[in-house]
Design an enzyme around this catalytic site. Structure first.
Site, PDB file in Angstrom:
ATOM      1  N   ASP A 289       0.871  -1.176   0.000  1.00 57.02           N
ATOM      2  CA  ASP A 289       0.000   0.000   0.000  1.00 57.02           C
ATOM      3  C   ASP A 289       0.909   1.228   0.000  1.00 57.02           C
ATOM      4  O   ASP A 289       1.979   1.192  -0.593  1.00 57.02           O
ATOM      5  CB  ASP A 289      -0.950  -0.037   1.196  1.00 57.02           C
ATOM      6  CG  ASP A 289      -2.260   0.705   0.943  1.00 57.02           C
ATOM      7  OD1 ASP A 289      -2.202   1.814   0.368  1.00 57.02           O
ATOM      8  OD2 ASP A 289      -3.327   0.206   1.310  1.00 57.02           O
ATOM      9  N   HIS A 323       1.559   1.841  -3.386  1.00 55.95           N
ATOM     10  CA  HIS A 323       0.508   2.633  -4.031  1.00 55.95           C
ATOM     11  C   HIS A 323       0.920   4.103  -4.115  1.00 55.95           C
ATOM     12  O   HIS A 323       0.759   4.739  -5.151  1.00 55.95           O
ATOM     13  CB  HIS A 323      -0.807   2.499  -3.258  1.00 55.95           C
ATOM     14  CG  HIS A 323      -1.434   1.151  -3.408  1.00 55.95           C
ATOM     15  ND1 HIS A 323      -2.610   0.805  -2.785  1.00 55.95           N
ATOM     16  CD2 HIS A 323      -1.043   0.054  -4.096  1.00 55.95           C
ATOM     17  CE1 HIS A 323      -2.916  -0.448  -3.096  1.00 55.95           C
ATOM     18  NE2 HIS A 323      -1.980  -0.920  -3.877  1.00 55.95           N
TER      19      HIS A 323
END
Length: 512
Positions: A289, A323
């Site tokens: 993430d 991300h």
């Protein structure tokens, strides 16, 4: 080759070259300790020494530059091996916890080489723990083994509640984390060992939206001061990897944070939330993430405690997949300010420098005084993003969030102020070079991009430059601005984009 000391413990030391290089040194170097060769062909700006002796003077030298330092004094040294029976059990939690609890003030616990199977360890004040090279703390993969901790509880001496644990900006009952400390100070957690959440062997990454409790972190610290973590590898976390919450004066040096990228939900690298005076230097992230996500709670936390995350320094870090490289938000209810990000390398992240907020974060959600400088990005799909329509969370796709109409400014309206992007050099972008979308009722204050260069990948694929509703996929878009007061471009080079280099909508001032 000049360098400076970043951190000293009883058994380790961390140093940083004084140069303008980004993460890697332009010249490899050797490191001598008391004239003994210790490190050969070092190629990073941050380097460390381990297995030092407490209360001792050392001289470290690189080329013809040397620096004298003193390791910390300790009151006692305990070894983990002395707390086990002849053969270790399948669960080593109690033995290690006994060793921690036995430490007096300024005590040192050495966790010797070997595997340790644990659930949760709780630290205390005024201690140092050295997790040696070859030592692995392996977390329990049985979800039922972890106790629950309430999100918040009533306090008898305050009209505010005591925050214990949180999930995505709100207090929420949560499983205890692998390494945990509450209301502590003066902790040093150092060494070349591994803290492994082993979530890939558990069910912590499955059906995560329907769990009745929050998942553990590899490390969670609440209301701690003067907390320092140096040298460790921290990996395979059930949820966010490192989560300091309401912590002040913390340092994170020369760490490696590793999580799979394709099937490990919410495995951010580090999430400082409602924290003051933080240094994150020389850390290498490869996660599932955001690499670093700066937070300060949702509306309730922001309005009640008004504790922003501020005075944050991020330097000489490597964001190798994730991300977002460095992210502000989206749970940023108390805002964030006084942030400096310098000399960092991003490779293969979806977005680079990313700010995300939305209506509902509140008037205390002020993001201002942010500097990004000397950043290199390679194959980052959208290098720069400021998005005030971020759509995650259960209410994230409501009309109140996604409406592009000008709504009243009230207690729920966030504010984004001044941003400076200096010496940003990005190659291999795909969706857009930059995507800046403010609220019509509360435009982004000021965006300055200077002394920077950007280029697109020739075979770029289309995708969403920001997580917001009702925008079209983009491919090779230049710099898109909507609802911004002031934009300054100064010596900005760009290539490979289609259409206009700069697209302006509802912009009060643009200077180039």
């Amino acid at each position: 080759m000049k360098f400076k000391a970043l951190f000293i413990s009883a058994t380790s030391a961390c140093f940083e070259l004084v140069n303008k290089d980004i993460y890697y040194s332009s010249k490899k170097f050797d490191v001598y300790l008391n004239d003994e060769l210790k490190l050969v062909d070092v190629d990073t700006n941050v380097f460390s020494l381990y297995n030092l002796e407490p209360n001792r003077e050392y001289v470290v030298r690189v080329d013809d530059y040397e620096l004298t330092f003193y390791t910390d004094n300790v009151s006692v040294i305990l070894h983990s091996k002395d707390f086990f029976n002849q053969s270790k059990n399948n669960d080593d939690t109690l033995a290690l916890q006994a060793a921690i609890n036995c430490l007096p003030k300024d005590g040192l616990l050495v966790i010797d080489e070997g595997e340790y199977h644990i659930t949760s360890l709780f630290l205390k004040s005024n201690i140092t723990i050295d997790i040696k090279k070859g030592a692995q703390l392996l977390a329990n993969t049985n979800m039922d083994a972890y106790p629950l901790i309430p999100g918040e509880v009533e306090m008898y001496d305050s009209n505010k509640k005591l925050q214990l644990v949180t999930w995505e900006g709100n207090p929420f009952v949560t499983k205890s984390s692998i390494i945990t400390a509450f209301h502590c100070q003066n902790i040093k957690l150092v060494g070349e060992g591994i803290v492994d959440g082993q979530a890939q062997l558990s069910n912590f990454w499955k059906d995560v939206k329907n769990l009745p409790w929050g998942r553990p972190r590899d490390m969670f610290f609440n209301d701690c001061k003067h907390l320092y973590v140096h040298g460790l590898t921290i990996q395979n976390t059930p949820c966010w990897t490192i989560h300091p919450y309401f912590c002040d004066h913390t340092g994170w040096y020369d760490l490696r944070v590793n999580n799979p990228g394709d099937h490990a939900p919410n495995t951010d690298g580090m999430d400082p939330e409602c924290c003051h005076d933080i240094k994150i230097i020389g850390v290498k992230f490869s996660v599932g993430d955001d690499c670093i996500a700066v937070k300060s709670g949702k509306f309730y936390i922001g309005k009640t405690y008004k504790k922003p995350t501020d005075k944050l320094v991020i330097r000489n870090c490597f964001m190798n997949r994730g991300h977002g490289g460095i992210v502000l938000g989206s749970e940023i209810g108390a805002g964030t300010k006084d942030i400096s990000v310098e000399r960092c390398l991003f490779v293969g992240t979806d977005r680079g420098l990313r700010i995300k907020t939305r209506r509902g974060r509140g008037k205390d959600s002020v993001i201002d005084d942010i500097l990004f400088k000397d950043i290199k990005m390679v194959d980052v799909k959208t290098p720069l993003v400021i998005n005030m329509f971020y759509f995650c969370d259960p209410d994230g796709k409501t009309e109140y969030v996604y409406s592009k109409d000008k709504l009243p400014v009230d207690d729920r309206t966030p504010y984004i102020g001044k941003f400076v992007f200096d010496q940003i050099h990005a190659t291999g972008a795909e969706y857009a070079l930059g995507w800046f979308y403010g609220l019509p009722e509360q435009p982004i204050g000021s965006v300055t991009i200077k002394n920077s260069s950007f280029s697109m990948k020739e075979d770029a694929k289309p995708g969403m430059p920001a997580m917001m509703s009702y925008i079209d996929p983009q491919c090779k878009t230049g710099f898109y601005f909507n609802n911004v007061k002031e934009i300054v471009f100064e010596n900005v080079k760009a290539s490979g984009y289609k259409g206009d280099k700069v697209i302006l909508n509802n912009v009060s001032s643009f200077k180039e």
